[in-house]
Design a protein around this motif. Structure first.
Motif, short mmCIF file in Angstrom:
data_model
loop_
_atom_site.label_atom_id
_atom_site.label_comp_id
_atom_site.label_asym_id
_atom_site.label_seq_id
_atom_site.Cartn_x
_atom_site.Cartn_y
_atom_site.Cartn_z
N ARG A 285 48.47 32.49 47.45
CA ARG A 285 49.95 32.16 47.92
C ARG A 285 50.38 33.23 49.00
NH1 ARG A 285 50.17 31.71 42.21
NH2 ARG A 285 50.93 33.77 41.89
N ARG A 286 49.50 34.20 49.25
CA ARG A 286 49.94 34.97 50.48
C ARG A 286 50.59 34.24 51.76
NH1 ARG A 286 44.60 34.07 51.46
NH2 ARG A 286 43.82 34.23 53.46
N SER A 287 51.15 35.09 52.45
CA SER A 287 51.94 34.60 53.62
C SER A 287 50.99 34.04 54.78
CB SER A 287 52.97 35.47 54.21
OG SER A 287 52.31 36.40 54.66
N GLY A 288 51.66 33.09 55.36
CA GLY A 288 50.76 32.62 56.61
C GLY A 288 50.70 33.76 57.58
N LEU A 289 51.59 34.42 57.72
CA LEU A 289 51.24 35.76 58.52
C LEU A 289 50.46 36.66 58.28
CD1 LEU A 289 52.69 37.13 61.10
CD2 LEU A 289 54.35 38.45 59.76
N ALA A 290 50.10 36.87 56.76
CA ALA A 290 48.91 37.63 56.54
C ALA A 290 47.57 37.16 56.97
CB ALA A 290 49.17 37.61 55.00
N LYS A 291 47.57 35.66 56.58
CA LYS A 291 46.38 34.98 57.10
C LYS A 291 45.98 35.03 58.72
CE LYS A 291 46.90 31.64 53.45
NZ LYS A 291 47.23 30.30 52.93
N VAL A 292 47.15 34.99 59.59
CA VAL A 292 47.09 35.33 60.82
C VAL A 292 46.43 36.62 61.46
CG1 VAL A 292 48.09 35.23 62.98
CG2 VAL A 292 48.63 33.38 61.54
N GLY A 293 46.93 37.56 60.63
CA GLY A 293 46.63 38.95 60.81
C GLY A 293 45.33 39.05 60.43
N GLU A 294 44.72 38.68 59.41
CA GLU A 294 43.44 38.77 58.96
C GLU A 294 42.51 37.96 60.02
OE1 GLU A 294 43.43 36.89 55.11
OE2 GLU A 294 44.93 38.19 54.56
N ALA A 295 42.91 36.87 60.38
CA ALA A 295 41.84 36.30 61.32
C ALA A 295 41.86 36.89 62.70
CB ALA A 295 42.53 34.78 61.68
N LEU A 296 42.90 37.61 63.27
CA LEU A 296 43.02 38.28 64.37
C LEU A 296 42.43 39.48 64.37
CD1 LEU A 296 46.83 37.99 65.36
CD2 LEU A 296 45.11 37.03 66.63
N LEU A 297 42.27 40.35 63.23
CA LEU A 297 41.41 41.59 63.13
C LEU A 297 40.13 41.29 62.86
CD1 LEU A 297 43.91 43.65 61.10
CD2 LEU A 297 43.21 44.05 63.31
N SER A 298 39.73 40.02 62.32
CA SER A 298 38.14 39.91 62.04
C SER A 298 37.05 40.47 63.12
CB SER A 298 37.81 38.67 61.59
OG SER A 298 38.17 37.66 62.72
N PRO A 299 37.46 40.20 64.41
CA PRO A 299 36.38 40.75 65.46
C PRO A 299 35.92 42.23 65.22
CG PRO A 299 38.23 39.08 66.55
CD PRO A 299 38.46 39.45 64.94
N LEU A 300 36.84 42.86 64.46
CA LEU A 300 36.69 44.27 64.53
C LEU A 300 35.87 44.70 63.16
CD1 LEU A 300 40.34 45.81 64.97
CD2 LEU A 300 38.53 45.67 66.73
N ARG A 301 35.50 43.69 62.42
CA ARG A 301 34.71 44.06 61.18
C ARG A 301 33.38 44.49 61.49
NH1 ARG A 301 35.06 39.15 58.49
NH2 ARG A 301 37.21 39.74 57.79
N PRO A 302 32.57 44.12 62.59
CA PRO A 302 31.29 44.74 62.86
C PRO A 302 31.38 46.45 63.42
CG PRO A 302 31.50 42.52 63.88
CD PRO A 302 32.99 42.69 63.37
N LEU A 303 32.44 46.66 63.57
CA LEU A 303 32.92 47.94 64.36
C LEU A 303 33.18 48.87 62.91
CD1 LEU A 303 35.02 47.39 67.23
CD2 LEU A 303 32.56 47.71 67.22
N LEU A 304 33.49 48.62 62.05
CA LEU A 304 34.05 49.30 60.95
C LEU A 304 32.95 48.98 59.49
CD1 LEU A 304 37.93 49.41 60.93
CD2 LEU A 304 36.23 51.05 62.14
#
Length: 416
Positions: free
Chosen positions: A397-416
């Protein structure tokens, strides 16, 4: 007129711009989140009280172990050990604040050296960039190794030159040793929920050896070489797993995978920054699928907002797969611990993220002992009294904006 070369040039230019935009987007989002979170933390600091356990003691053969879950208790024990030192003190820390607690540790080390104790200190340069460099000026009889911010080979992406010294170790007289998640500072004494373990007995060699190996490999010519004394005690059920980028050795990830794969009853994990790689993620899901009770305790809001958001990008698959996630409330939980099936325990400095498991210098104890595991499970259950469970229904039920933020940040996951 041949238009093909012109179209090709335009296509290449478009692809380059698109690539730069794709690379810049997550960085820009991360920067905006960091600034916003800094403002929020000033307005709503994580300073709430939280339940803690008194120091818990168990015996693993001839080694006495004590678990600390409150920084003030730990610092009292560490300072007492340093004050009682007769021969050597070896202290290694990631962050060392120039505050009341930090200055107390500094003066206690200086006093030890003044009475003839050999004192060796390792501190990470990058982690302490905001600390006045003069704070780390000690008398000549205190030997200080400041792990450099930049090393030759870093810009060339040489893995052996990567990583920070994220370890927190204290060894006194080869008799008493401490390791865990606590850095040194007043804030950590009362405002952060973390876990450290104290060893007294033969197993202290595990921590001494970790310190000596790092010191001798990283020291400059002005610093003395430390003696590698070896050990005539073998405790396969109490050992230190040490990540060492300079040697391309990363065993902590392996001990987690092995323990999770063995699980038949339950897996309890507490992590400050939980960004598992593909293999650990799949191992947790596989354990949950075969009926193992997998629980992960993380901060509801940590001190690194980008790490929080990268972790959230994995919540959907974990929750749908049966992994239970608990969010620690109103305080920072910084512990790096796990127990499996009431037998296996790890306590140390490594987070379950790329930086810790395949990047930094880290050290985790791996202990197979039912009594110690029972103590750690008691700590986990106490921590759950200050946490709320995140259900898949709530999460979706989290917001659509939250889902967009998660998707935009996902390329950084291998760095952290």
């Amino acid at each position: 007129m041949d238009v093909a070369p012109d179209l090709l040039r335009r296509a290449r230019k478009f692809a380059l711009r698109a690539g730069l935009l794709a690379a810049a987007a997550p960085v820009a989002v991360a920067a905006a989140m960091t600034v916003t979170d800094a403002v929020r933390r000033r307005m709503h600091p994580l300073t709430a009280t939280f339940p803690t356990e008194k120091p818990l003691t168990e015996h693993v053969e001839d080694t006495t172990t004590t678990i600390y879950t409150y920084g003030a208790d730990l610092y009292d024990a560490m300072l007492e050990a340093i004050r009682g030192a007769r021969h050597t003190v070896m202290l290694e820390t990631y962050i060392w604040k120039d505050d009341t607690v930090g200055r107390q540790f500094k003066q206690t080390l200086i006093d030890a050296a003044a009475r003839g104790v050999k004192v060796y200190v390792v501190v990470d340069g990058f982690a302490n960039l905001v600390v006045p460099r003069s704070f780390f000026n000690f008398p000549p009889d205190v030997h200080v190794l400041r792990f450099p911010v930049f090393r030759p080979g870093m810009l060339a992406l040489n893995v052996r030159k990567s990583g920070r010294d994220h370890r927190k170790i204290l060894v006194v007289d080869d008799r008493v040793g401490f390791v865990g998640g606590y850095n040194i500072g007043s804030m950590y004494a009362t405002q952060w929920r973390d876990t450290h373990i104290r060893l007294e007995g033969p197993a202290v060699w595990e921590l001494r050896n970790a310190f000596v190996d790092f010191w001798n490999r990283q020291r400059t010519g002005r610093l003395p070489q430390l003696t590698d004394v070896g050990s005539d005690t073998w405790l396969p059920h109490l050992r230190a797993a040490r990540n060492a980028p300079s040697e391309l050795v990363f065993p902590i990830r392996g001990i987690y995978l092995d323990a999770i794969d063995r699980a038949t009853s339950h897996v309890y994990i507490t992590q400050a920054y939980f960004i598992p790689d593909h293999d650990i993620h799949d191992a947790l899901l596989a354990a949950a699928t075969r009926g193992v009770d997998v629980r992960v305790l993380v901060p509801h809001r940590s001190n690194h907002v980008v790490a929080d958001w990268l972790a959230r990008g994995l919540y959907t698959s974990l929750l749908r797969g049966g992994v239970r996630i608990f969010l620690y409330q109103d305080a920072m939980v910084h512990a790096k611990t796990a127990t499996v099936d009431g037998r296996w325990t790890t306590i140390g400095t490594a987070n379950i993220d790329r930086l810790s498991l395949t990047g930094n210098y880290e050290v985790n104890l791996e202990i197979v002992d039912p009594a110690l595991a029972a103590r750690m499970e008691d700590v986990f259950r106490l921590d759950l009294t200050n946490a709320r469970e995140l259900t898949i229904e709530q999460w979706e039920r989290r917001s659509g904006l939250a889902k967009v933020g998660e998707a935009l940040l996902s390329p950084l996951r291998p760095l952290l």
